[in-house]
Write a protein that holds these residues in place. Structure first.
Motif, short mmCIF file in Angstrom:
data_model
loop_
_atom_site.label_atom_id
_atom_site.label_comp_id
_atom_site.label_asym_id
_atom_site.label_seq_id
_atom_site.Cartn_x
_atom_site.Cartn_y
_atom_site.Cartn_z
N ARG A 202 0.84 -1.21 0.00
CA ARG A 202 0.00 0.00 0.00
C ARG A 202 0.87 1.26 0.00
NH1 ARG A 202 -3.17 -2.87 -1.28
NH2 ARG A 202 -5.13 -3.57 -0.40
N THR A 203 1.95 1.23 0.79
CA THR A 203 2.84 2.41 0.86
C THR A 203 3.42 2.69 -0.52
OG1 THR A 203 3.41 1.63 3.04
CG2 THR A 203 4.75 3.40 2.19
N ARG A 204 3.85 1.60 -1.21
CA ARG A 204 4.44 1.77 -2.54
C ARG A 204 3.39 2.34 -3.51
NH1 ARG A 204 4.26 -1.03 -6.76
NH2 ARG A 204 3.35 -2.83 -5.73
N GLU A 205 2.16 1.79 -3.42
CA GLU A 205 1.10 2.28 -4.32
C GLU A 205 0.82 3.76 -4.07
OE1 GLU A 205 -1.26 -1.94 -4.66
OE2 GLU A 205 -2.31 -0.23 -3.80
N LEU A 206 0.81 4.10 -2.77
CA LEU A 206 0.53 5.49 -2.39
C LEU A 206 1.62 6.41 -2.93
CD1 LEU A 206 -1.80 6.47 -0.57
CD2 LEU A 206 -0.08 6.90 1.17
N GLU A 207 2.86 5.96 -2.78
CA GLU A 207 4.00 6.77 -3.26
C GLU A 207 3.89 6.96 -4.76
OE1 GLU A 207 7.58 5.68 -0.23
OE2 GLU A 207 7.81 5.15 -2.33
N GLU A 208 3.51 5.86 -5.45
CA GLU A 208 3.43 5.94 -6.91
C GLU A 208 2.31 6.88 -7.34
OE1 GLU A 208 5.56 1.81 -8.17
OE2 GLU A 208 3.60 2.24 -8.98
N SER A 209 1.16 6.78 -6.64
CA SER A 209 0.07 7.64 -7.09
C SER A 209 0.36 9.10 -6.73
CB SER A 209 -1.28 7.18 -6.53
OG SER A 209 -1.28 7.27 -5.16
N GLN A 210 1.07 9.31 -5.63
CA GLN A 210 1.48 10.69 -5.29
C GLN A 210 2.39 11.25 -6.38
OE1 GLN A 210 3.40 10.44 -1.53
NE2 GLN A 210 1.72 11.38 -0.42
N ALA A 211 3.32 10.38 -6.81
CA ALA A 211 4.27 10.80 -7.85
C ALA A 211 3.53 11.13 -9.13
CB ALA A 211 5.28 9.69 -8.09
N GLN A 212 2.53 10.29 -9.43
CA GLN A 212 1.73 10.49 -10.64
C GLN A 212 1.03 11.85 -10.58
OE1 GLN A 212 1.74 9.07 -13.56
NE2 GLN A 212 0.92 7.05 -13.15
N VAL A 213 0.41 12.13 -9.41
CA VAL A 213 -0.33 13.39 -9.24
C VAL A 213 0.62 14.58 -9.38
CG1 VAL A 213 -1.55 14.80 -7.54
CG2 VAL A 213 -2.15 12.40 -7.82
N LEU A 214 1.80 14.45 -8.74
CA LEU A 214 2.78 15.53 -8.78
C LEU A 214 3.19 15.82 -10.22
CD1 LEU A 214 4.23 16.91 -6.31
CD2 LEU A 214 6.26 15.70 -7.10
#
Ligand code: ADP
Length: 456
Positions: A202-214
C-alpha cells in the motif's frame, strides 16, 4: 560441556514445555530426597544405613538430572522407561528397608507417576504405573502376612492407578492447550507477515500515485504557462503579420520586398513554435486511437528542441516509412519520447549526439533513444524507474517513472542499456497487435470502431 556419552542420552535442547515439566520434576525429586532423609533418620524404625545409602544414590541421580536441566537438556529424554524402572526400584528398596508395604515411602510412587505424566505420553505413564505396581507387588511378596497387608496393598494399587489416570488426563489437557497456543501463535506470526507485506504494498502504491499526481500537476502548470505565453505573444504577432502583408501589397522596391520576405519567414517560424507549444500544452487527452510513430516522434522532438541546450545537440531521427500504427494515447506516447530526449539532452554536452530510432520487431515496434552522454552507474540502474529517483540538482525523478507507467499501460516494456562515460540507450517496446486488430475490426464494422478516438 557434557561428557559425549551423557550427550547421547539427551537431545541438544528440550522444548519450552519439556523444560518447564523437567523443572517441576527436578524440584519434586529434591523435595522427595529431603523428606526421605527426615523420614529415614527421624521416622519409624528401619535399616538406617541402607536407607541413607539409597538416598545418597538418589542424590547422585538427581544431581545429574539437575546438571542436564541447567544446560536446557532433559536427562534420558528418549529413554523414559529407564527412569521409570530406576524410580520403581529406588522406591521399592526404600519401602523394603523402611517398614515394608505400609512405609510412607510408598507415596513416592504417586510422585513418580505425576512426574512421568507431565513429561511423557499417557502410554508411558501407564507402563510406569505397571512398573510401580510390579515393584510394590514384589514388596508384597516379601512382606510378612499381617491382617492389614492385603487392604493396604490393594488400596495403594488402586491409588496408583487412580493417580495415573488423573495425572495423565490433566497432562493431556495441558499439552493440548499448549498445542493450541502454538498454532495460534503461528497463525498470528503468519498474519503479521501478511499485514506487513500489505502495508509495504500500500505504501508503494501510495507513493506511486502521489508521484503520478505531482507529475500531472507539473505538466498542467507547464501547459498553463505555455498557453498564456502563446496567447500573449500570438496577438502582437498577428498584428505584425498584418502590417507586413499590408506593406507587401504596396508594391515595395526590391530591397524592401526581400527584407519583408525575411520578416515573414521569421514570423512563420515563431508561429510554428507557438503552435507546437500550444499543441503540447493542451490538456492531456486520454482517448486511445491509432497512433503513428512518425507523428509521435516528430511532435516530441519539435518541443524538445526548445529545451535548454536542445539546439546545441545533434538530434537525429531515423523512422522507417513502413512502420505499422500503434493503438494508444497519443499525448502520453509523445511524453515518453519527450522525457527520454530531455534526459538525453541533460546527459550530453554541447555537440552531443542523440539518435531517435524506431523499427518493427515482429509483433512489436521498438523505439530507442540513444545518446553518447555521461552513461549511468550500474549501481543505480535498478533504481532508475522508481519515483523520485534523481541524480540531478533540479530533477524530480519522475520522468522515467511516468514513462514506465505509460508504456506498461500500453502493454509494452522499457529497458535501459548504459555504459558509464560512453552513453545510454533507452528501448521502448510496444505491441502492434492491437492496432492491426483495430484496423481489421474497423474493416468489419465499416469505420465504426474505436468510438471517440482520433484517427490520424
Ligand atoms: P529526472 O530527470 O528528474 O532526474 P528521471 O526519472 O527522468 O528524473 O531520471 C532519473 C535519473 O535517471 C536521472 O536523474 C539520471 O540520473 C538518470 N538518467 C535518465 N536518463 C539518462 C540518460 N540518458 N543518461 C544518463 N542518465 C540518465
Amino acid at each position: 560441556m557434557l561428557h559425549p556419552l551423557l550427550s547421547t542420552l539427551a537431545p541438544p535442547t528440550g522444548s519450552r514445555l519439556e523444560l518447564a515439566a523437567e523443572a517441576i520434576a527436578v524440584k519434586i525429586r529434591w523435595v522427595g530426597l529431603v523428606v526421605g532423609f527426615l523420614l529415614a533418620n527421624f521416622g519409624p524404625a528401619g535399616n538406617l544405613l541402607a536407607l541413607n545409602v539409597i538416598l545418597v544414590l538418589g542424590i547422585g541421580f538427581t544431581a545429574i538430572n539437575t546438571a542436564f536441566f541447567w544446560r536446557n537438556r532433559v536427562f534420558l529424554r528418549d529413554h523414559p522407561l529407564i527412569i521409570s524402572a530406576m524410580e520403581a526400584l529406588f522406591i521399592g528398596l526404600l519401602c523394603y528397608y523402611e517398614t515394608g508395604l505400609d512405609s510412607p515411602f510408598r507415596f513416592y510412587y504417586l510422585l513418580s507417576l505425576i512426574c512421568c505424566a507431565i513429561r511423557y505420553s499417557p502410554r508411558i505413564t501407564f507402563v510406569t504405573c505397571g512398573l510401580d505396581t510390579f515393584s510394590y507387588g514384589t514388596l508384597y511378596a516379601f512382606a510378612d502376612a499381617q491382617p492389614n497387608t492385603i487392604p493396604v496393598f490393594l488400596l495403594t494399587v488402586v491409588l496408583l492407578i487412580w493417580a495415573t489416570w488423573a495425572a495423565s488426563a490433566m497432562a493431556r489437557l495441558l499439552k493440548r492447550t499448549e498445542e493450541e497456543l502454538r498454532n495460534l501463535n503461528l497463525a498470528l506470526t503468519e498474519n503479521q507477515g501478511q499485514l506487513e507485506t500489505r502495508i509495504t504494498e500500500r505504501t508503494r502504491e501510495l507513493e506511486e500515485s502521489q508521484a503520478q499526481v505531482l507529475h500531472q500537476e507539473k505538466m498542467a502548470a507547464f501547459g498553463l504557462l505555455a498557453a498564456g505565453i502563446a496567447h500573449e505573444v500570438g496577438n502582437p504577432l498577428t498584428s505584425i503579420s498584418n502590417v507586413v502583408q499590408m506593406l507587401e501589397r504596396r508594391d515595395p522596391d526590391e530591397y524592401t520586398r526581400t527584407k519583408l520576405a525575411l520578416v515573414t519567414g521569421q514570423l512563420v517560424r515563431i508561429q510554428n513554435t507557438l503552435r507546437e507549444l500550444v499543441t503540447f500544452s493542451r490538456p492531456a487527452s486520454d482517448i486511445r486511437g491509432k497512433v503513428s510513430t512518425g507523428d509521435v516522434i516528430e511532435e516530441a522532438l519539435g518541443i524538445a528542441k526548445y529545451y535548454k541546450g536542445g539546439k546545441n545537440r545533434n538530434i537525429v531521427a531515423r523512422i522507417p516509412d513502413d512502420l505499422p500504427a500503434l493503438v494508444g494515447v497519443r499525448d502520453q506516447l509523445v511524453q515518453v519520447i519527450f522525457n527520454l530526449v530531455l534526459n538525453a539532452i541533460d546527459a550530453t554536452g554541447k555537440g552531443g549526439s542523440i539518435v531517435v530510432q524506431a523499427e518493427r520487431q515482429g509483433n512489436h515496434v521498438e523505439w530507442s533513444v540513444a545518446d553518447d552522454g555521461l552513461g549511468i552507474d550500474p549501481a543505480v540502474q535498478p533504481r532508475l524507474f522508481r519515483p523520485y529517483f534523481t541524480t540531478k540538482k533540479q530533477g524530480t525523478g519522475l520522468g522515467l517513472f511516468v514513462i514506465r507507467n505509460i508504456v506498461e499501460a500500453h502493454g509494452g516494456s522499457v529497458r535501459v542499456e548504459s555504459q558509464l562515460g560512453q552513453g545510454t540507450t533507452f528501448r521502448v517496446l510496444l505491441p502492434v497487435k492491437n492496432a492491426e486488430l483495430a484496423s481489421a475490426e474497423r474493416g468489419n464494422r465499416s469505420g465504426t470502431i474505436l468510438e471517440g478516438t482520433e484517427i490520424r
